[in-house]
Design a protein around this motif. Structure first.
Motif, mmCIF file in Angstrom:
data_model
loop_
_atom_site.group_PDB
_atom_site.id
_atom_site.type_symbol
_atom_site.label_atom_id
_atom_site.label_comp_id
_atom_site.label_asym_id
_atom_site.label_seq_id
_atom_site.Cartn_x
_atom_site.Cartn_y
_atom_site.Cartn_z
ATOM 1 N N ARG A 2 0.856 -1.189 0.000
ATOM 2 C CA ARG A 2 0.000 0.000 0.000
ATOM 3 C C ARG A 2 0.894 1.242 0.000
ATOM 4 N N ASP A 91 -1.826 6.051 -3.491
ATOM 5 C CA ASP A 91 -2.954 5.219 -3.931
ATOM 6 C C ASP A 91 -4.091 5.276 -2.926
ATOM 7 N N GLY A 92 -3.793 5.750 -1.724
ATOM 8 C CA GLY A 92 -4.801 5.862 -0.681
ATOM 9 C C GLY A 92 -4.376 6.922 0.312
ATOM 10 N N PRO A 120 -8.849 7.075 -2.867
ATOM 11 C CA PRO A 120 -9.641 6.494 -1.769
ATOM 12 C C PRO A 120 -9.131 6.991 -0.418
ATOM 13 N N LYS A 235 -15.891 -2.179 0.624
ATOM 14 C CA LYS A 235 -14.582 -2.067 -0.049
ATOM 15 C C LYS A 235 -14.733 -1.438 -1.428
ATOM 16 N N ASP A 236 -15.740 -1.900 -2.175
ATOM 17 C CA ASP A 236 -15.961 -1.346 -3.521
ATOM 18 C C ASP A 236 -16.248 0.149 -3.444
ATOM 19 N N ARG A 239 -13.005 2.102 -2.633
ATOM 20 C CA ARG A 239 -12.040 2.141 -3.742
ATOM 21 C C ARG A 239 -12.553 2.925 -4.949
ATOM 22 N N SER A 240 -13.872 3.086 -5.035
ATOM 23 C CA SER A 240 -14.433 3.920 -6.113
ATOM 24 C C SER A 240 -14.685 5.348 -5.627
ATOM 25 N N LEU A 268 -8.102 0.046 1.733
ATOM 26 C CA LEU A 268 -7.442 0.854 0.692
ATOM 27 C C LEU A 268 -6.831 -0.050 -0.372
ATOM 28 N N PRO A 269 -6.745 0.423 -1.623
ATOM 29 C CA PRO A 269 -6.297 -0.444 -2.725
ATOM 30 C C PRO A 269 -4.783 -0.633 -2.775
#
Length: 674
Positions: A2, A91-92, A120, A235-236, A239-240, A268-269
């Motif tokens: 991450r 990324d997060g 995210p 989670k979806d 992340r979106s 987090l992705p």
């Protein structure tokens, strides 16, 4: 893996939270302290002295077998450029909000940038153990000022001295139900706490069910949703960037930090990018080491980089060799020898690398979201002439690490000017020059950076054909653009009239020519179109267009005239109602514009805009005007046209291109030396 950034307004607890993560993950053996100057990520002397972060710090740890690259960023508005550069490679994100102060100016600025970049984000309400902590009020502020889609995944138990931790609303393995809640912290007890947790769990299930018709039907059928049915859509949604989980803690006591790390790993992705793809990365931070020289912090989006590889710097169109690849932990580092797609590391050996340089292919490298806009300029003063070269070198090194300083070196006048965000940055620069370079440098009073924009449409023309050998003919159309649009340049000249290589040179020089307008300020919000151009087969040299472009642009500005623009701040002011009338009168005197005041619980809230020039000392005066009970949040809100009675001119650096003879001689001399 991450890649996560820790962001917040100053004093919300970013560095303390980072320190707790490093300690609780086993990365460090002893817990450091911001107040004592022993925090792992505040290793600069100025950071240890002042107790604030002034540079972003990259560190790493492992949690639940997942490697986490963590970037701890400054929280003070004067160091927003560090935040801007870090955002690009994340990324997060974890956005920390104090349970006492709530949503503040920097919180909103960072939040908007996170949304623009689609990163995210987890929200962590910290300091629930502090006197004055009001997590319910802060959650309401978050939903009102940031996003209505902020949803707690924990239920806090007690506040201030009675804060005992939180109750998890979901079990990570998905095996729980609304009836199987468990405490994050030992010792959580009391019927009220469990009743509240069940209500929070119901609200979480409802929020998830609202997003999916099948889940909504199931929710009504069985009167709720199991953890397994909630976790996947949660989670979806995270992340979106449609859902933003809220967690609670008191990082100073280590409460809630383990759960925050669980959420980083679980919600987090992971980074994208593949090793078999072409090399693709970006330099997002520079440091200097006495042994290894320039250190380039690189985020790789594709491919692999190894020690002794030669990599192409796409931005500079050069190739440089990698001597070492190191992983940093604050001040410590180790040679790892390899950097793979998705990861972050320090590359040694790139002596010419700059912040923002693209390495390899630009494919997959995200754009940058501009947050920082230095609105003030200051002049540096040193003790004696003998130190002048050392001060110039030190300033240029600091400007490499923070390009927004934009150091202006006036060789003829032996002056140094730089752009800054605010007074704290000026103080820190003075301390850094002393501790790092052994130089005592003072700075003059800051003055506001104005800008200019064309008053009307007009043409600029130059025929640079004397003294021979030279030949460059250019005609520009210059017209006003929309406010905030910056420079829009394009050419309609065909290559047979003016070769592409010469046109490219003109395109490169137009922004430079606009750095100083008729009044000496940068020119912005305009459209420049090259409508005519001519070269000569025998007489033209590419450098002829370096000389000619500023003359054509300045000729155009002389024809259009320019209007002065001043920087504006968007503000939110909260004060006890009794001081409201006096403050509204003060805002009017400062040429402020504001909406109708709103009264909430005995406090008046005002929102509006203020010129920077009239409000430089307003934050200091606000304290005495409200007996320390007023709060002010401000952030940059663009430039607008100055009133006619405001006049501000700046002395031009170098020779004015409108004085063509003198300018041609000076520029030719400089080019021949260069």
């Amino acid at each position: 893996m991450r890649n996560v950034g820790i962001f917040a307004h100053v004093d919300a607890g970013k560095t303390t939270t980072t320190e707790q993560m490093l300690y609780r993950s086993g990365r460090i053996r002893a817990l450091g302290s911001v107040d004592d100057g022993t925090a792992q990520t505040d290793w600069l002397e100025v950071e240890r002295t002042r107790g604030i972060s002034v540079r972003s710090a990259v560190t790493r740890f492992e949690w639940k077998s997942v490697q986490i690259n963590l970037v701890d960023t400054p929280g003070h508005a004067d160091f927003l450029s560090e935040v801007e550069r870090s955002l690009r490679v994340m990324d997060g994100a974890v956005l920390i909000v104090s349970a006492v102060e709530g949503v503040q100016a920097q919180t909103e600025v960072i939040w908007q940038a996170l949304r623009d970049l689609n990163i995210p984000t987890l929200l962590y309400i910290n300091k629930l153990d502090r006197i004055g902590a009001e997590p319910d009020r802060v959650l309401e502020e978050i939903r009102r000022l940031l996003s209505p889609d902020a949803i707690p995944v924990q239920s806090f138990v007690g506040v201030e001295g009675e804060f005992a931790g939180s109750i998890e609303l979901l079990q990570a393995d998905g095996g729980g139900t609304a009836d199987s809640l468990r405490p994050v912290q030992a010792g959580v007890d009391g019927e009220d706490a469990w009743q509240r947790a069940h209500e929070d769990r119901t609200r979480l299930a409802e929020k998830i069910a609202e997003r999916n018709d099948a889940l909504l039907e199931r929710y009504f059928e069985q009167g709720g949703l199991d953890d397994a049915e909630v976790i996947a859509p949660l989670k979806d949604g995270v992340r979106s960037c449609e859902l933003f989980p809220v967690l609670y803690g008191a990082s100073g006591r280590g409460i809630g930090v383990d759960a925050l790390m669980d959420a980083i790993v679980g919600l987090l992705p992971a980074p994208g990018g593949k090793e078999e793809m072409p090399l693709s990365g970006v330099v997002f931070k520079l440091d200097k080491d006495s042994t290894m020289g320039r250190l380039a912090y690189v985020r790789l989006y594709g491919g692999v980089l190894r020690n002794r590889d030669t990599a192409r710097n796409h931005s500079l169109n050069i190739e440089e060799k990698v001597t070492q690849i190191r992983k940093m932990d604050g001040q410590r580092s180790e040679d790892v020898g390899i950097l793979k797609a998705g990861d972050i590391a320090v590359v040694c050996g790139w002596s010419r690398a700059r912040i923002g340089d693209i390495i390899g292919s630009e494919e997959g490298v995200p754009g940058v979201r501009r947050l920082a806009e230095p609105l003030l300029t200051v002049q540096a003063h040193w003790r004696n002439e003998a130190e002048y070269p050392a001060v110039v070198a030190a300033m240029q090194e600091l400007a490499d690490e923070d390009p927004y300083l934009d150091v202006q070196w006036l060789q003829e006048d032996r002056e140094l000017h730089l752009r800054v965000m605010g007074p704290i940055q000026v103080e820190v620069l003075g301390q850094m020059l002393l501790s790092r370079f052994g130089l005592v440098v003072d700075f003059g009073e800051p003055s506001v950076i104005y800008k200019e924009t064309p008053a009307r449409k007009g043409e600029g023309f130059v025929a640079y054909t004397m003294p021979k050998p030279c030949w460059a003919i250019l005609r520009f159309v210059i017209e006003p653009g929309e406010r905030g649009s910056g420079l829009q340049y394009h050419s309609v000249v065909r290559p047979e009239r003016l070769l592409d290589s010469y046109q490219n040179e003109v395109a490169r020089r137009v922004p430079e020519a606009l750095e100083q307008g008729l009044k000496g300020w940068p020119v912005t919000d305009l459209k420049v179109t090259l409508i005519e151009g001519e070269h000569h087969v025998w007489h033209t040299h590419p450098l002829d267009f370096v000389v000619a472009t500023p003359m054509g642009i300045m000729d155009g500005l002389a024809n259009t005239g320019t209007i002065l623009l001043e920087p504006m701040l968007r503000f939110r002011l909260s004060t006890p109602e009794e001081f409201g009338g006096k403050l509204m009168s003060e805002l009017s005197v400062m040429r402020g514009e504001f909406d109708m005041p709103v009264v909430r619980q005995g406090r008046m809230e005002l929102e509006g805009r203020l010129p920077v020039a009239t409000s430089l000392d307003f934050p200091a005066r606000l304290g005495s005007m409200t007996r320390g009970r007023g709060t002010l949040t401000t952030y940059f809100d663009g430039y607008q046209v100055c009133p006619p009675d405001v006049q501000a001119e700046r002395t031009r650096r170098g020779v004015n291109p409108l004085d063509t003879s003198k300018y041609i001689l000076a520029t030719r001399k400089a080019l021949s030396i260069g």
